[in-house]
Design a protein around this motif. Structure first.
Motif, PDB file in Angstrom:
ATOM      1  N   LEU A  67       0.834  -1.204   0.000  1.00 51.49           N
ATOM      2  CA  LEU A  67       0.000   0.000   0.000  1.00 51.49           C
ATOM      3  C   LEU A  67       0.867   1.252   0.000  1.00 51.49           C
ATOM      4  O   LEU A  67       1.817   1.337   0.770  1.00 51.49           O
ATOM      5  CB  LEU A  67      -0.913  -0.007   1.231  1.00 51.49           C
ATOM      6  CG  LEU A  67      -1.766  -1.254   1.452  1.00 51.49           C
ATOM      7  CD1 LEU A  67      -2.699  -1.052   2.637  1.00 51.49           C
ATOM      8  CD2 LEU A  67      -2.537  -1.638   0.211  1.00 51.49           C
ATOM      9  N   LEU A  72      -5.609   5.116   2.015  1.00 51.27           N
ATOM     10  CA  LEU A  72      -5.777   3.670   2.064  1.00 51.27           C
ATOM     11  C   LEU A  72      -5.078   3.092   3.301  1.00 51.27           C
ATOM     12  O   LEU A  72      -5.655   2.299   4.052  1.00 51.27           O
ATOM     13  CB  LEU A  72      -5.191   3.060   0.785  1.00 51.27           C
ATOM     14  CG  LEU A  72      -5.333   1.581   0.510  1.00 51.27           C
ATOM     15  CD1 LEU A  72      -6.797   1.192   0.405  1.00 51.27           C
ATOM     16  CD2 LEU A  72      -4.613   1.222  -0.780  1.00 51.27           C
ATOM     17  N   HIS A  87     -12.332  -1.310  -0.139  1.00 47.81           N
ATOM     18  CA  HIS A  87     -11.010  -1.526  -0.751  1.00 47.81           C
ATOM     19  C   HIS A  87     -10.817  -2.989  -1.161  1.00 47.81           C
ATOM     20  O   HIS A  87     -10.223  -3.263  -2.205  1.00 47.81           O
ATOM     21  CB  HIS A  87      -9.898  -1.121   0.212  1.00 47.81           C
ATOM     22  CG  HIS A  87      -9.917   0.314   0.602  1.00 47.81           C
ATOM     23  ND1 HIS A  87     -10.049   1.351  -0.306  1.00 47.81           N
ATOM     24  CD2 HIS A  87      -9.816   0.904   1.815  1.00 47.81           C
ATOM     25  CE1 HIS A  87     -10.030   2.501   0.328  1.00 47.81           C
ATOM     26  NE2 HIS A  87      -9.879   2.254   1.626  1.00 47.81           N
TER      27      HIS A  87
END
Length: 138
Positions: A67, A72, A87
Motif C-alpha cells: 500500500l 488507504l 477496498h
C-alpha cells in the motif's frame, strides 16, 4: 495507490473423482492481514467447489499488496471496516484473474476441469461471497 506483489496457493484438498460437473462454486474473501511496519496487505481468498454427495474441494489463496496511498493506509491502520470492505473489492478485481487461471490449471488434469467465468468482483468483500450455481439441463 497500491502495488500487486504476489499470489500463492496456500491450501488444496483435491483428489481425482467422478464428481463432475460441480453443482456450485463458492468464491469468498476469508480475511486480511495488514502489516503496519512494511505496509503490506495479504488478502485470503477461498474457492469451494461443491459436487454431488456433499463432496467439496477447497482451494485457498493469498494475494499480497503493497500500500502506498496515505488514505488507504489510514483506513487499514484505523481498522475502518466499511472502508476496508470497499477496498477489498478493488483488491479482488486485481487478484481474481490469477485465482481464475490457477483453478483452471489445477483442475485441467482431471475429468472435472473448472473454467470460472469472469465475475463482477465488486460484490466480493469480507461479508459477501459469490455463489455460482450450475443451471439445470432442462
Amino acid at each position: 495507490m497500491f502495488t500487486y506483489l504476489d499470489f500463492k496457493l496456500e491450501k488444496l484438498e483435491y483428489e481425482l473423482s467422478e464428481v463432475h460437473p460441480y453443482e456450485e462454486i463458492v468464491i469468498g474473501v476469508t480475511g486480511y492481514d495488514y502489516r503496519r511496519k512494511n505496509r503490506l496487505l495479504s488478502v485470503g481468498i477461498q474457492i469451494l467447489l461443491c459436487g454431488k454427495h456433499d463432496k467439496e474441494v477447497p482451494m485457498e489463496f493469498t494475494s499480497i499488496f503493497s500500500l502506498q496511498d496515505e488514505g488507504l493506509i489510514r483506513d487499514f491502520e484505523e481498522d475502518d471496516i466499511d472502508a476496508i470492505n470497499s477496498h477489498i473489492k478493488r483488491f479482488m478485481a486485481v487478484a481474481f484473474p490469477y485465482v481464475r487461471e490457477a483453478v483452471q490449471t489445477i483442475t485441467s488434469y482431471t475429468i472435472s476441469e473448472v473454467k470460472l467465468p469472469i465475475i463482477d468482483c465488486s460484490r466480493l468483500d469480507l461479508d459477501h461471497d459469490s455463489v455460482l450455481e450450475r443451471k439445470s439441463d432442462s
